[in-house]
Design a protein around this motif. Structure first.
Motif, short mmCIF file in Angstrom:
data_model
loop_
_atom_site.label_atom_id
_atom_site.label_comp_id
_atom_site.label_asym_id
_atom_site.label_seq_id
_atom_site.Cartn_x
_atom_site.Cartn_y
_atom_site.Cartn_z
N VAL A 72 0.84 -1.21 0.00
CA VAL A 72 0.00 0.00 0.00
C VAL A 72 0.87 1.25 0.00
O VAL A 72 0.57 2.24 -0.67
CB VAL A 72 -0.95 -0.02 1.21
CG1 VAL A 72 -1.72 1.29 1.32
CG2 VAL A 72 -1.91 -1.18 1.12
N SER A 73 1.97 1.23 0.73
CA SER A 73 2.85 2.40 0.79
C SER A 73 3.49 2.66 -0.57
O SER A 73 3.62 3.81 -1.01
CB SER A 73 3.94 2.20 1.84
OG SER A 73 3.36 2.07 3.13
N ALA A 74 3.88 1.60 -1.24
CA ALA A 74 4.52 1.76 -2.56
C ALA A 74 3.55 2.28 -3.60
O ALA A 74 3.96 2.91 -4.57
CB ALA A 74 5.11 0.42 -3.01
N ALA A 75 2.25 2.03 -3.38
CA ALA A 75 1.24 2.48 -4.35
C ALA A 75 0.59 3.77 -3.91
O ALA A 75 -0.51 4.11 -4.37
CB ALA A 75 0.18 1.39 -4.54
N ASP A 76 1.23 4.50 -3.00
CA ASP A 76 0.71 5.78 -2.51
C ASP A 76 -0.70 5.64 -1.95
O ASP A 76 -1.59 6.47 -2.20
CB ASP A 76 0.73 6.85 -3.63
CG ASP A 76 2.15 7.16 -4.08
OD1 ASP A 76 3.06 7.10 -3.22
OD2 ASP A 76 2.33 7.48 -5.26
N GLY A 77 -0.92 4.55 -1.20
CA GLY A 77 -2.21 4.39 -0.53
C GLY A 77 -3.30 3.78 -1.39
O GLY A 77 -4.45 3.68 -0.95
N ASP A 78 -3.00 3.38 -2.62
CA ASP A 78 -4.01 2.79 -3.50
C ASP A 78 -4.25 1.33 -3.07
O ASP A 78 -3.40 0.46 -3.27
CB ASP A 78 -3.53 2.83 -4.94
CG ASP A 78 -4.60 2.33 -5.90
OD1 ASP A 78 -5.72 2.02 -5.44
OD2 ASP A 78 -4.29 2.22 -7.10
N SER A 79 -5.41 1.04 -2.47
CA SER A 79 -5.71 -0.29 -1.96
C SER A 79 -5.98 -1.31 -3.06
O SER A 79 -5.99 -2.52 -2.82
CB SER A 79 -6.92 -0.24 -1.01
OG SER A 79 -8.06 0.24 -1.72
N THR A 80 -6.20 -0.84 -4.31
CA THR A 80 -6.47 -1.79 -5.38
C THR A 80 -5.26 -2.66 -5.69
O THR A 80 -5.38 -3.71 -6.32
CB THR A 80 -6.89 -1.04 -6.66
OG1 THR A 80 -5.84 -0.12 -7.02
CG2 THR A 80 -8.19 -0.26 -6.41
N VAL A 81 -4.08 -2.20 -5.24
CA VAL A 81 -2.87 -2.98 -5.49
C VAL A 81 -2.91 -4.32 -4.75
O VAL A 81 -2.18 -5.25 -5.10
CB VAL A 81 -1.63 -2.16 -5.09
CG1 VAL A 81 -1.51 -2.07 -3.56
CG2 VAL A 81 -0.36 -2.77 -5.66
#
Length: 437
Positions: free
Chosen positions: A274-283
């Motif tokens: 989640v941190s690597a995707a700037d908070g995007d939970s879809t990852v």
């Protein structure tokens, strides 16, 4: 009789009396020494020896061979007793004639009983360790000197016993430490000196080397597993809702365990994604459980609990999967399971229902789950149901009934009444138990 005869008689009388007195003292020494050395606690002597007591160390050394010790002491004791009796008989016969024999027997019996048996043995029993440490150097020297004679006597005695079919175990002098401790704890508990919890903890620790992993493992039918082929959302939901910290991961079929997931590793991985995707939970849809699963640790079901605990500590692991001789999954075991065998049930906020092994009803019955181990039930109720043929209480009922009972069936064995209250498939899941007495 002239003056010289009287003086000769008087001197002989006093010399003989002094000899008898000395022999009685030696007899008391031998009797007290035998009692002290056999009654002294080897555990207490070991503590004193570790603190530097040479007498205690010598007492430990000579009591390692009780047969030789007792033989030497009895030889010395009988020698002085017979010699004292002979001298007394001669003395009394000379003084009183033929009636002196009976008088000597009476007097010597009283003297030997009081001063050479009861008095020294009473003191030795009351101060066993102290007396044993004191007499050990002298008795040790006596054992060494009389070793050839005692050895010959022992050889002759064993030969006679062998004729009558009696065999002597050469290691019989080794104390059954486990049985001695168990007996002392049970006696202390019955007298109110030892709490039940303290007794159970000590006996539980002693039992670890005699019990196997299969006796306390969680059966495979009750293991919560993760299917690696499930959707990431389903896997994450299952991990978060589970009350377990570690969960096995299988692929294709439950027998094929490919790893074990730890809640901390899962949390770290989710946070990193989640941190690597700037908070995007879809990852999280791309999350793979196999990325965080650690290799599984398998152990055979015949491993003793003592060995398994050592392996856990050595490998810094708390979780192992149990397999049989064919490699098939049988269950799982954790370090907590082993510790519970010592300290009793360990519960937390996630398993409040595990607080009571048996619930007592108003009619005097105990409501017990079929999967409850016999050992846990015995510890909780202070019963003594046998666990030689089965690990669980349901297994005991099935073994004794020689069938899979149906709901409502009642059996009586081992002094208890068993009623089957519930059954799922071929498993007995609930029982009502009541002592018959």
């Amino acid at each position: 009789m002239d003056i010289s005869d009287i003086s000769s008689f008087d001197s002989t009388f006093w010399i003989t009396s002094g000899g008898i007195l000395l022999l009685l003292v030696l007899s008391g020494f031998f009797s007290g020494s035998e009692t002290a050395l056999t009654a002294a606690s080897r555990g207490k002597l070991r503590v004193q020896a570790d603190k530097g007591s040479r007498g205690a160390q010598q007492a430990l050394t000579i009591t390692e061979d009780n047969e030789r010790l007792i033989g030497s002491v009895l030889l010395g004791n009988n020698l002085v007793n017979i010699l004292a009796a002979s001298m007394a008989t001669a003395l009394f016969t000379r003084a009183f004639g033929e009636s002196g024999v009976a008088l000597a027997t009476l007097v010597m019996t009283l003297l030997v009983l009081i001063f050479a048996e009861v008095l020294p043995k009473t003191y030795a029993i009351s101060n066993a360790e102290k007396a044993a440490s004191t007499v050990a150097p002298i008795i040790g020297f006596l054992v060494t000197v009389l070793a050839p004679i005692v050895g010959a006597v022992r050889f002759f005695v064993r030969g006679v016993l062998r004729i009558f079919g009696v065999k002597i175990d050469p290691d019989s002098h080794i104390m059954a430490v486990r049985e001695e401790i168990e007996g002392a704890l049970n006696l202390g508990h019955s007298e109110g000196l030892v709490e039940k919890e303290d007794r159970d903890r000590i006996l539980g620790a002693l039992d670890l080397s005699e019990r196997l992993v299969e006796e306390i493992m969680l059966h495979r039918s009750n293991i919560e597993m993760i299917n690696a082929d499930d959707e990431p959302e389903a896997i994450l939901t299952q991990c978060l809702e589970s009350r377990h910290t570690r969960l096995p991961v299988y692929k294709d079929e439950p027998e094929n365990i490919i790893g074990v997931v730890h809640a901390k590793d899962l949390s770290r991985q989710l946070y990193a994604l989640v941190s690597a995707a700037d908070g995007d939970s879809t990852v999280l849809k791309n999350f793979q459980i196999t990325d965080v699963a650690k290799p599984p640790y398998f152990v055979p079901e015949t491993t003793s609990l003592d060995d398994q605990m050592r392996q856990f500590l050595h490998q810094r692991s708390h979780f192992a999967l149990v397999v049989d001789e064919y490699g098939a999954l049988r269950g799982l075991i954790t370090l907590e399971d082993i510790l519970e065998e010592i300290v009793g049930e360990i519960t937390d906020e996630f398993d409040p229902d595990a607080e009571k092994v048996a619930i007592k009803s108003e009619d005097g019955h105990f409501l017990v789950e079929g999967a409850t181990t016999i050992r846990d039930l015995n510890r909780a109720t202070d019963w003594s149901l046998p666990d030689d043929e089965a690990n669980t209480i349901a297994g005991l009922v099935i073994h004794e009934a020689q069938m899979i009972p149906t709901t409502g069936q009642v059996f009586s064995f081992h002094g208890f009444r068993f009623e089957v209250t519930s059954r799922e498939g071929n498993r007995v899941t609930g029982l009502k138990i009541r002592p018959l007495k």
